[in-house]
Design a protein around this motif. Structure first.
Motif, PDB file in Angstrom:
ATOM      1  N   TYR A 144       0.815  -1.212   0.000  1.00 31.14           N
ATOM      2  CA  TYR A 144       0.000   0.000   0.000  1.00 31.14           C
ATOM      3  C   TYR A 144       0.847   1.261   0.000  1.00 31.14           C
ATOM      4  O   TYR A 144       0.403   2.312   0.428  1.00 31.14           O
ATOM      5  CB  TYR A 144      -0.939   0.000   1.207  1.00 31.14           C
ATOM      6  CG  TYR A 144      -1.973  -1.091   1.123  1.00 31.14           C
ATOM      7  CD1 TYR A 144      -3.060  -0.955   0.263  1.00 31.14           C
ATOM      8  CD2 TYR A 144      -1.850  -2.261   1.848  1.00 31.14           C
ATOM      9  CE1 TYR A 144      -3.999  -1.954   0.146  1.00 31.14           C
ATOM     10  CE2 TYR A 144      -2.779  -3.272   1.738  1.00 31.14           C
ATOM     11  CZ  TYR A 144      -3.858  -3.112   0.887  1.00 31.14           C
ATOM     12  OH  TYR A 144      -4.788  -4.108   0.765  1.00 31.14           O
ATOM     13  N   TYR A 146       1.694   3.150  -2.369  1.00 28.79           N
ATOM     14  CA  TYR A 146       1.093   4.177  -3.234  1.00 28.79           C
ATOM     15  C   TYR A 146       0.041   4.977  -2.480  1.00 28.79           C
ATOM     16  O   TYR A 146       0.062   6.211  -2.440  1.00 28.79           O
ATOM     17  CB  TYR A 146       0.493   3.457  -4.445  1.00 28.79           C
ATOM     18  CG  TYR A 146      -0.417   4.264  -5.334  1.00 28.79           C
ATOM     19  CD1 TYR A 146       0.014   5.436  -5.927  1.00 28.79           C
ATOM     20  CD2 TYR A 146      -1.703   3.819  -5.608  1.00 28.79           C
ATOM     21  CE1 TYR A 146      -0.815   6.150  -6.761  1.00 28.79           C
ATOM     22  CE2 TYR A 146      -2.535   4.516  -6.446  1.00 28.79           C
ATOM     23  CZ  TYR A 146      -2.091   5.688  -7.012  1.00 28.79           C
ATOM     24  OH  TYR A 146      -2.921   6.387  -7.833  1.00 28.79           O
ATOM     25  N   ILE A 147      -0.861   4.240  -1.809  1.00 30.17           N
ATOM     26  CA  ILE A 147      -1.919   4.898  -1.055  1.00 30.17           C
ATOM     27  C   ILE A 147      -1.331   5.678   0.114  1.00 30.17           C
ATOM     28  O   ILE A 147      -1.770   6.785   0.435  1.00 30.17           O
ATOM     29  CB  ILE A 147      -2.901   3.837  -0.521  1.00 30.17           C
ATOM     30  CG1 ILE A 147      -3.470   3.021  -1.669  1.00 30.17           C
ATOM     31  CG2 ILE A 147      -4.016   4.466   0.270  1.00 30.17           C
ATOM     32  CD1 ILE A 147      -4.198   3.823  -2.676  1.00 30.17           C
ATOM     33  N   ALA A 150       0.093   8.838  -1.163  1.00 24.93           N
ATOM     34  CA  ALA A 150      -0.976   9.730  -1.606  1.00 24.93           C
ATOM     35  C   ALA A 150      -1.686  10.342  -0.405  1.00 24.93           C
ATOM     36  O   ALA A 150      -2.048  11.524  -0.421  1.00 24.93           O
ATOM     37  CB  ALA A 150      -1.959   8.966  -2.487  1.00 24.93           C
TER      38      ALA A 150
ATOM     39  N   ALA B  65      -3.704  -1.213  -7.720  1.00 21.97           N
ATOM     40  CA  ALA B  65      -4.345   0.015  -7.266  1.00 21.97           C
ATOM     41  C   ALA B  65      -4.214   1.116  -8.298  1.00 21.97           C
ATOM     42  O   ALA B  65      -4.998   2.055  -8.323  1.00 21.97           O
ATOM     43  CB  ALA B  65      -3.742   0.473  -5.943  1.00 21.97           C
ATOM     44  N   PHE B  66      -3.210   1.001  -9.145  1.00 19.16           N
ATOM     45  CA  PHE B  66      -2.937   2.035 -10.134  1.00 19.16           C
ATOM     46  C   PHE B  66      -2.973   1.405 -11.513  1.00 19.16           C
ATOM     47  O   PHE B  66      -2.209   0.493 -11.798  1.00 19.16           O
ATOM     48  CB  PHE B  66      -1.553   2.640  -9.853  1.00 19.16           C
ATOM     49  CG  PHE B  66      -1.213   3.805 -10.722  1.00 19.16           C
ATOM     50  CD1 PHE B  66      -1.574   5.082 -10.359  1.00 19.16           C
ATOM     51  CD2 PHE B  66      -0.541   3.622 -11.911  1.00 19.16           C
ATOM     52  CE1 PHE B  66      -1.272   6.158 -11.162  1.00 19.16           C
ATOM     53  CE2 PHE B  66      -0.237   4.699 -12.724  1.00 19.16           C
ATOM     54  CZ  PHE B  66      -0.596   5.969 -12.346  1.00 19.16           C
ATOM     55  N   MET B 117      -4.828  10.496 -10.353  1.00 19.17           N
ATOM     56  CA  MET B 117      -5.048   9.297  -9.521  1.00 19.17           C
ATOM     57  C   MET B 117      -6.453   8.757  -9.744  1.00 19.17           C
ATOM     58  O   MET B 117      -6.678   7.545  -9.789  1.00 19.17           O
ATOM     59  CB  MET B 117      -4.914   9.644  -8.041  1.00 19.17           C
ATOM     60  CG  MET B 117      -3.515   9.703  -7.519  1.00 19.17           C
ATOM     61  SD  MET B 117      -3.537   9.922  -5.732  1.00 19.17           S
ATOM     62  CE  MET B 117      -4.040   8.302  -5.176  1.00 19.17           C
ATOM     63  N   ALA B 121      -7.535   5.002 -11.119  1.00 19.82           N
ATOM     64  CA  ALA B 121      -7.836   4.249  -9.905  1.00 19.82           C
ATOM     65  C   ALA B 121      -8.243   2.828 -10.258  1.00 19.82           C
ATOM     66  O   ALA B 121      -9.092   2.619 -11.108  1.00 19.82           O
ATOM     67  CB  ALA B 121      -8.958   4.927  -9.134  1.00 19.82           C
ATOM     68  N   SER B 126      -7.789   3.739  -3.860  1.00 20.25           N
ATOM     69  CA  SER B 126      -7.148   4.773  -4.674  1.00 20.25           C
ATOM     70  C   SER B 126      -8.204   5.702  -5.256  1.00 20.25           C
ATOM     71  O   SER B 126      -7.942   6.894  -5.459  1.00 20.25           O
ATOM     72  CB  SER B 126      -6.265   4.177  -5.756  1.00 20.25           C
ATOM     73  OG  SER B 126      -6.904   3.148  -6.421  1.00 20.25           O
ATOM     74  N   GLY B 130      -7.700   9.573  -4.310  1.00 21.17           N
ATOM     75  CA  GLY B 130      -7.601  10.481  -5.445  1.00 21.17           C
ATOM     76  C   GLY B 130      -8.643  11.575  -5.371  1.00 21.17           C
ATOM     77  O   GLY B 130      -8.341  12.765  -5.534  1.00 21.17           O
TER      78      GLY B 130
END
Lengths: 207, 477
Positions: A144, A146-147, A150, B65-66, B117, B121, B126, B130
């Motif tokens: 996680y 990335y999250i 962010a 997630a991306f 994002m 997503a 995400s 975002g």
């Protein structure tokens, strides 16, 4: 058996406390009920085996966020009579909406439960050999990341926003500036005046 | 190795985010002197990110997630370019109105990062993060002029209603997670195909309510007129373009990837939102006196058309939505550029009646506004006409011809207020001379008008191809 009793007690308390948060007309009481709701939610987490989350909830939400709320609410100038004014007017409509939502939720939950849908959902995997903290730590910065980053950006935006919207450079505010403060001498700092009796001296006249 | 791969897939976001953070430091230490450089560099960062996303590798990263597919690339290029235009428009306007602060371009950069994002997503977390990143930056931009009571009101309303919608969205997301057992769209699609299809709808409705708030679709549009009226004009020009595209792409992706199995169920929800939006937009706009409020209703109506295209539930529908949104973004940016270029006695023009007799001292701007009005109302051969051709074509192909007819009727009603603008500008007496126009806004307006006709005829071929490739990424029928 004890776990079941504990669950129902905690769940009932948290639902009741959440209701009181919304219904209490005194915002200070609302915040206190909110703390109760957080506590019982933390208890629910403990029952699920997520001790770390429970601890976080108590430390962060009860210890920091709710107390901060309490400070803010106490500093607000709240007019309790005015607060109650709208309540009776909007309550019937709000109650109707709430009832419709509640009935819908019960109907759907009942329909779903009758078909046994929940049983198929893959539950949370219990890793027995690691502690809570370890389990979270293993995924938080890897799967996680990335999250996580962010979310950091979201906090950065909140910080920029707070500064943009509230920071003002007022001309008469005295800020610390060590160099000028240390290099001050008597000639700059002292002014001799001879004020009239009863008139006093205004600081602006001296500068 | 896997991590480097993931980073290379997310290069455009990294460029935007690192650029924003570096420029924030430059601004914090450089102060007001650094402001022009920061605006310029932010624009360059966005253009660089657009190039990087157009040429970068496709694929999935960070455990799904991306997602960087051709749909995300299409949306990102459009988002970055629209954000760069918003920085250009905002820079001059903020200086002229004594509101210039270096945070403006940086907040736009961070909002652009949030929007990209959203565009890529791949799961519910995400999606949410975002949206939050984008919205939080937009709330601040709405209240940017903090000494103005209307601006603060706009910011506060946007923030409180936005927080409520985020709550709805999170509630829906947690229900979906509870029923599907996973947050990734692929797993949700598998769960929707299984026994939990109907129970997922329950969460999906809340999720869609939250998303409809973000694109200001009726009946979740209440904040739009107040925010458009109170927020600084260049910020509104930004709100009206890029964030809507990002949220619509997100809706298309969520529905297309996660819930395509239960298409018949969500189609009803989307159709209800679409019909309400274009009716509210058309009828609500009739009574408006403030131009920005009028444009707010216009954007509500246009979100209805975009949702109609999504409701078709086909590749053609998603393609129509993308083409529609790009053409609409150009039109609406041009419209706001005209507003930014117009002022009388040092005060920006806000009332519709202030446009009267514009042809006398500003024939260029009057022609541009006329062209853009005709375009937004859907008059051939302007861009707006082609946009509507795509949307109604997709709707009819999807068997939604009744709703297409309703949309057509609503756009006839909406035509009234655009025609009233044109009548005011060309046939009514002028209340006085306007100030000389700033060059940046005027050129953006000219460019938008030139695009709406005749450049659109050449661009449409390209746009059609790109949007087609982008729409096929969802793999709908």
């Amino acid at each position: 058996m004890i776990a079941a009793i504990a669950f129902y007690v905690l769940a009932a308390v948290s639902v009741f406390a959440a209701l009181r948060v919304v219904l209490a007309s005194n915002p200070v009481h609302s915040v206190l009920w909110l703390i109760t709701a957080f506590f019982s939610a933390a208890g629910l987490f403990v029952l699920m085996g997520a001790e770390f989350l429970a601890m976080l909830l108590v430390v962060v939400y009860v210890g920091a966020v709710a107390v901060l709320f309490l400070f803010v609410v106490m500093m607000l100038d709240v007019d309790f009579v005015k607060l109650r004014e709208g309540f009776t007017r909007y309550m019937p409509f709000g109650a109707v909406v709430a009832c419709i939502l509640l009935v819908e939720m019960i109907l759907i939950s009942a329909a779903v439960a009758a078909r046994g849908a929940g049983a198929h959902a893959p539950g949370v995997q219990h890793a027995t050999d690691v502690t809570n903290v370890e389990a979270i730590g293993r995924v938080l910065y890897t799967d996680y990341v990335y999250i996580f980053q962010a979310a950091g950006l979201v906090l950065l935006v909140a910080m920029i926003g707070a500064i943009v919207l509230t920071l003002r450079h007022r001309p008469h505010v005295k800020r610390q500036d060590i160099h000028t403060q240390v290099t001050r001498d008597r000639k700059k700092a002292l002014a001799m005046t001879r004020p009239e009796t009863g008139a006093g001296v205004r600081p602006e006249d001296l500068v | 190795m896997e991590f480097t791969n993931a980073l290379s897939i997310a290069t455009p976001e990294l460029i935007v985010v690192i650029g924003a953070m570096v420029l924030l430091l430059v601004g914090a230490y450089g102060g007001d002197k650094a402001r022009p450089a920061i605006s310029l560099l932010s624009g360059l960062v966005l253009i660089g990110a657009a190039v990087a996303s157009a040429t970068g590798p496709l694929g999935q990263a960070f455990m799904g997630a991306f997602v960087n597919d051709s749909l995300a690339v299409f949306a990102k290029v459009a988002i970055y370019l629209a954000s760069a235009v918003a920085i250009l428009l905002g820079h001059g306007w903020m200086i002229r109105n004594n509101q210039a602060r270096f945070e403006y371009p940086i907040l736009i950069l961070l909002a652009a990062a949030g929007m990209s994002m959203m565009a890529s997503a791949g799961d519910l977390i995400s999606l949410y993060v975002g949206i939050e990143l984008q919205s939080l930056a937009l709330y601040v931009l709405a209240a940017f002029n903090r000494d103005d009571a209307k601006g603060s009101e706009a910011g506060l309303k946007y923030f409180v209603l936005g927080a409520l919608s985020s709550g709805l969205l999170l509630y829906g997301a947690s229900l979906i997670y509870g029923f599907a057992g996973s947050m990734a769209f692929d797993d949700i699609a598998a769960a929707a195909a299984g026994a939990h299809g109907t129970s997922l709808i329950f969460g999906l409705v809340f999720l869609l309510c939250g998303l409809a708030f973000k694109i200001s679709a009726a009946p979740f549009h209440m904040w739009t007129p107040d925010v458009y009226e109170g927020a600084p004009t260049p910020a509104v020009a930004f709100f009206a373009a890029a964030p809507k595209l990002a949220a619509l792409v997100l809706i298309a992706r969520t529905l297309g990837e996660g819930f395509h199995v239960i298409e018949d169920q969500w189609r009803q929800v989307i159709l209800a939102l679409a019909v309400l939006s274009f009716c509210v937009g058309a009828f609500g706009g009739l009574m408006q006196k403030n131009i920005q409020r009028l444009l707010a209703y216009s954007s509500i109506a246009n979100m209805g058309y975009a949702l109609l295209a999504i409701a078709a539930g086909t590749t053609v529908g998603v393609k129509a939505m993308l083409v529609f949104m790009v053409l609409y973004m150009v039109d609406v940016t041009g419209f706001f550029a005209c507003l930014l270029a117009l002022s009388r006695g040092g005060r920006p023009i806000t009332q519709i009646s202030d446009l009267a007799g514009l042809k006398q001292d500003r024939p260029g701007t009057a022609i541009v506004l006329t062209m853009l009005s005709l375009s937004v109302l859907g008059m051939p051969p302007f861009a707006g006409f082609w946009a509507k051709v795509y949307v109604f074509g997709a709707a009819i192909q999807g068997g939604l011809w009744i709703f297409a007819a309703l949309g057509l009727a609503a756009s006839v009603v909406a035509a009234f207020y655009y025609l009233r603008l044109i009548k005011l500008m060309w046939f009514d007496p002028s209340p006085g001379l306007t100030d000389p126009a700033p060059r940046d806004a005027q050129w953006v307006a000219y460019a938008a008008a030139a695009f709406s006709f005749p450049l659109v005829l050449f661009a449409l071929g390209w746009l059609d191809g790109f949007a087609g490739t982008a729409a096929r990424a969802l793999g709908l029928g």
